[in-house]
Each structure stands twice: as C-alpha cells, then as structure tokens.
Design a protein around this motif. Sequence first.
Motif, mmCIF file in Angstrom:
data_model
loop_
_atom_site.group_PDB
_atom_site.id
_atom_site.type_symbol
_atom_site.label_atom_id
_atom_site.label_comp_id
_atom_site.label_asym_id
_atom_site.label_seq_id
_atom_site.Cartn_x
_atom_site.Cartn_y
_atom_site.Cartn_z
ATOM 1 N N LYS A 49 0.904 -1.140 -0.036
ATOM 2 C CA LYS A 49 0.033 0.124 -0.112
ATOM 3 C C LYS A 49 0.941 1.324 -0.180
ATOM 4 O O LYS A 49 0.510 2.439 -0.365
ATOM 5 N N GLY A 50 2.202 1.070 0.378
ATOM 6 C CA GLY A 50 3.238 2.382 0.392
ATOM 7 C C GLY A 50 2.991 3.357 1.452
ATOM 8 O O GLY A 50 3.391 4.517 1.541
ATOM 9 N N TYR A 51 2.203 2.970 2.700
ATOM 10 C CA TYR A 51 2.279 4.050 3.510
ATOM 11 C C TYR A 51 2.214 3.393 4.935
ATOM 12 O O TYR A 51 1.965 2.231 5.183
ATOM 13 N N VAL A 52 2.533 4.247 6.053
ATOM 14 C CA VAL A 52 2.625 3.646 7.304
ATOM 15 C C VAL A 52 1.090 3.792 8.000
ATOM 16 O O VAL A 52 0.285 4.684 7.548
ATOM 17 N N PRO A 53 1.087 3.353 9.175
ATOM 18 C CA PRO A 53 1.933 2.413 9.951
ATOM 19 C C PRO A 53 1.561 0.804 9.197
ATOM 20 O O PRO A 53 0.811 0.504 8.678
ATOM 21 N N ALA A 54 2.761 0.051 9.333
ATOM 22 C CA ALA A 54 2.634 -1.393 9.211
ATOM 23 C C ALA A 54 3.107 -1.902 10.556
ATOM 24 O O ALA A 54 4.369 -1.387 10.877
ATOM 25 N N LEU A 55 3.067 -3.132 10.800
ATOM 26 C CA LEU A 55 3.372 -3.756 12.196
ATOM 27 C C LEU A 55 3.741 -5.176 11.685
ATOM 28 O O LEU A 55 3.052 -6.049 11.329
ATOM 29 N N GLU A 56 5.015 -5.429 11.827
ATOM 30 C CA GLU A 56 5.632 -6.980 11.498
ATOM 31 C C GLU A 56 5.294 -7.679 12.455
ATOM 32 O O GLU A 56 6.203 -7.427 13.504
ATOM 33 N N LEU A 57 4.543 -8.622 12.457
ATOM 34 C CA LEU A 57 4.397 -9.344 13.581
ATOM 35 C C LEU A 57 5.595 -10.624 13.781
ATOM 36 O O LEU A 57 6.049 -10.853 14.945
ATOM 37 N N GLU A 58 5.928 -11.102 12.912
ATOM 38 C CA GLU A 58 7.045 -11.813 12.591
ATOM 39 C C GLU A 58 7.320 -11.839 11.018
ATOM 40 O O GLU A 58 6.718 -11.391 10.440
ATOM 41 N N PRO A 59 8.651 -12.196 10.706
ATOM 42 C CA PRO A 59 8.992 -12.204 9.317
ATOM 43 C C PRO A 59 8.001 -12.620 8.417
ATOM 44 O O PRO A 59 7.755 -13.687 8.329
ATOM 45 N N GLY A 60 7.628 -11.659 7.426
ATOM 46 C CA GLY A 60 6.907 -12.068 6.429
ATOM 47 C C GLY A 60 5.299 -11.889 6.513
ATOM 48 O O GLY A 60 4.486 -12.032 5.750
ATOM 49 N N ASP A 61 4.794 -11.478 7.983
ATOM 50 C CA ASP A 61 3.790 -11.561 8.416
ATOM 51 C C ASP A 61 3.379 -9.792 8.890
ATOM 52 O O ASP A 61 4.053 -9.741 9.914
ATOM 53 N N LEU A 63 0.881 -6.680 9.325
ATOM 54 C CA LEU A 63 -0.607 -6.140 9.784
ATOM 55 C C LEU A 63 -0.500 -4.552 9.340
ATOM 56 O O LEU A 63 0.378 -3.819 9.609
ATOM 57 N N THR A 64 -1.466 -4.259 8.658
ATOM 58 C CA THR A 64 -1.702 -2.612 8.174
ATOM 59 C C THR A 64 -2.848 -2.075 8.561
ATOM 60 O O THR A 64 -3.639 -2.753 9.122
ATOM 61 N N ALA A 68 -6.659 -1.003 12.838
ATOM 62 C CA ALA A 68 -6.439 -2.691 13.154
ATOM 63 C C ALA A 68 -5.211 -2.825 14.208
ATOM 64 O O ALA A 68 -5.387 -3.685 15.052
ATOM 65 N N LEU A 69 -4.195 -2.173 13.841
ATOM 66 C CA LEU A 69 -3.184 -2.029 14.623
ATOM 67 C C LEU A 69 -3.299 -1.776 16.055
ATOM 68 O O LEU A 69 -2.820 -2.531 17.179
ATOM 69 N N VAL A 70 -4.046 -0.644 16.342
ATOM 70 C CA VAL A 70 -4.235 -0.415 17.932
ATOM 71 C C VAL A 70 -5.153 -1.289 18.485
ATOM 72 O O VAL A 70 -4.785 -1.652 19.681
ATOM 73 N N GLN A 71 -6.085 -2.023 17.947
ATOM 74 C CA GLN A 71 -6.819 -3.201 18.422
ATOM 75 C C GLN A 71 -6.210 -4.313 18.745
ATOM 76 O O GLN A 71 -5.873 -4.925 19.869
ATOM 77 N N TYR A 72 -5.116 -4.665 17.607
ATOM 78 C CA TYR A 72 -4.476 -5.862 17.955
ATOM 79 C C TYR A 72 -3.339 -5.714 18.902
ATOM 80 O O TYR A 72 -3.400 -6.468 19.936
ATOM 81 N N LEU A 73 -2.924 -4.419 19.157
ATOM 82 C CA LEU A 73 -1.718 -4.186 20.259
ATOM 83 C C LEU A 73 -2.570 -4.088 21.581
ATOM 84 O O LEU A 73 -1.934 -4.788 22.679
#
Length: 202
Positions: A49-61, A63-64, A68-73
């Motif tokens: 998508k080319g924009y932040v934020p992006a959260l790398e949960l583990e290499p290759g995985d 979440l953007t 969604a990120l704030v709920q996950y964290l």
Amino acid sequence: MKLYFAPGACSLSPHIVAHEAGLTLQLEKVDTQTKVMQSGGDFWKVNPKGYVPALELEPGDVLTEGPALVQYLADLRPEAGLVPPAGSLERYRVQEMLGYINSELHKTYAPLFRPNTSAEVREERTAYLFKRYQLLEERLATRPYLFGDTFGIADAYLYTVTRWAKYVKVDMSGFPNLLAFMERVTARPAVRKALEAEGLPV
C-alpha cells in the motif's frame, strides 16, 4: 514486533498504544516520499500500500491500517484496559469511534498538507473538519477521554490526527474541551515516550 513509522504520521497512534500497554516494539523509520526505510530497504516490499503504519508480527507477516493495529496491540495486554473485550457492545462503540476518526478527520486533513491545494478547497476542508470536531468537543465537555475516565485506543488516534492541526495552520481555539484533552494526553508518560522516540516536540 517491528513498527514501520514516520515521525508524527498516523503511525504515532499504535506507537502510543504500545507504550501504554507496556509492549516493546522495534522501530523502523520510513521516508514517506521516497519509500526508503532508515535501514535502506524498500518499504513497498513491506507494505504494497506504500504507507505507514505497518506492524511486522514476525518475518513475512505484516498487519496494516491504524485502527486494526491499535486493537491488535491493546488485545495483547487486556489488563492495560485500553480497549473493551471483543464482542462487547462497548468494543463496537470504540470501533465506531475509530471509524469516525478515520473517515471524517484523518482523510480530511490530507489536502491541507499539500502545498498546491487551493484556498477554496482549504477553506472547505477546514470547515468540514470543524463540523466533525464539534461532535467530539461536546462529548469531551463531560469526560476527560472519549469513553470516560480511562484513556483508550480511540483517544490515541484522535490525539494523533489532531496534532496535525498546528502543522497545517488550522486554528483550533474554538474547541477548548478538545484542547484540554490534547494537553491531558500529552502529559501522559507513555505518550511522551512515543513522542520522544520519534523525535517530536512534547
């Protein structure tokens, strides 16, 4: 976990939530113009998508999308009380607010950052922002945070986007309750840590 961020961008919201939850994140700064990461990599390969934020949960995985990120964290540390339990009506109220901030405030700021935006469009977008902020101004007249006495993920998002007002020269003096909210949030130790980590003024 690694958070891909740009100083002061909407990625500040999950950054704040992580600090509030006591989670440790590795930070990777992204140049939003060139899409080059501080480490030298190509951010397009991390998030197409080319924009932040992006959260790398583990290499290759990865979440953007900020809401969604704030709920996950927050769900990683439910004891921090940053978000109601999944499936509860209170959780849907928070999601409702995240949607409102995302669609009605966040996106409305976008043209105000562009130097080629006409005065007419700037005036129309500012008026739209004021209309949408009025609802939150009234809400904050009776409570310190959006959902009462407890700071939560929606507060982190509202704080993040409202910080942009001073950078795009939007006068928020007509919203005293919102300004008081901004001061309260800025004073929170976790928020100050996130700001300092991104090199932003406190």
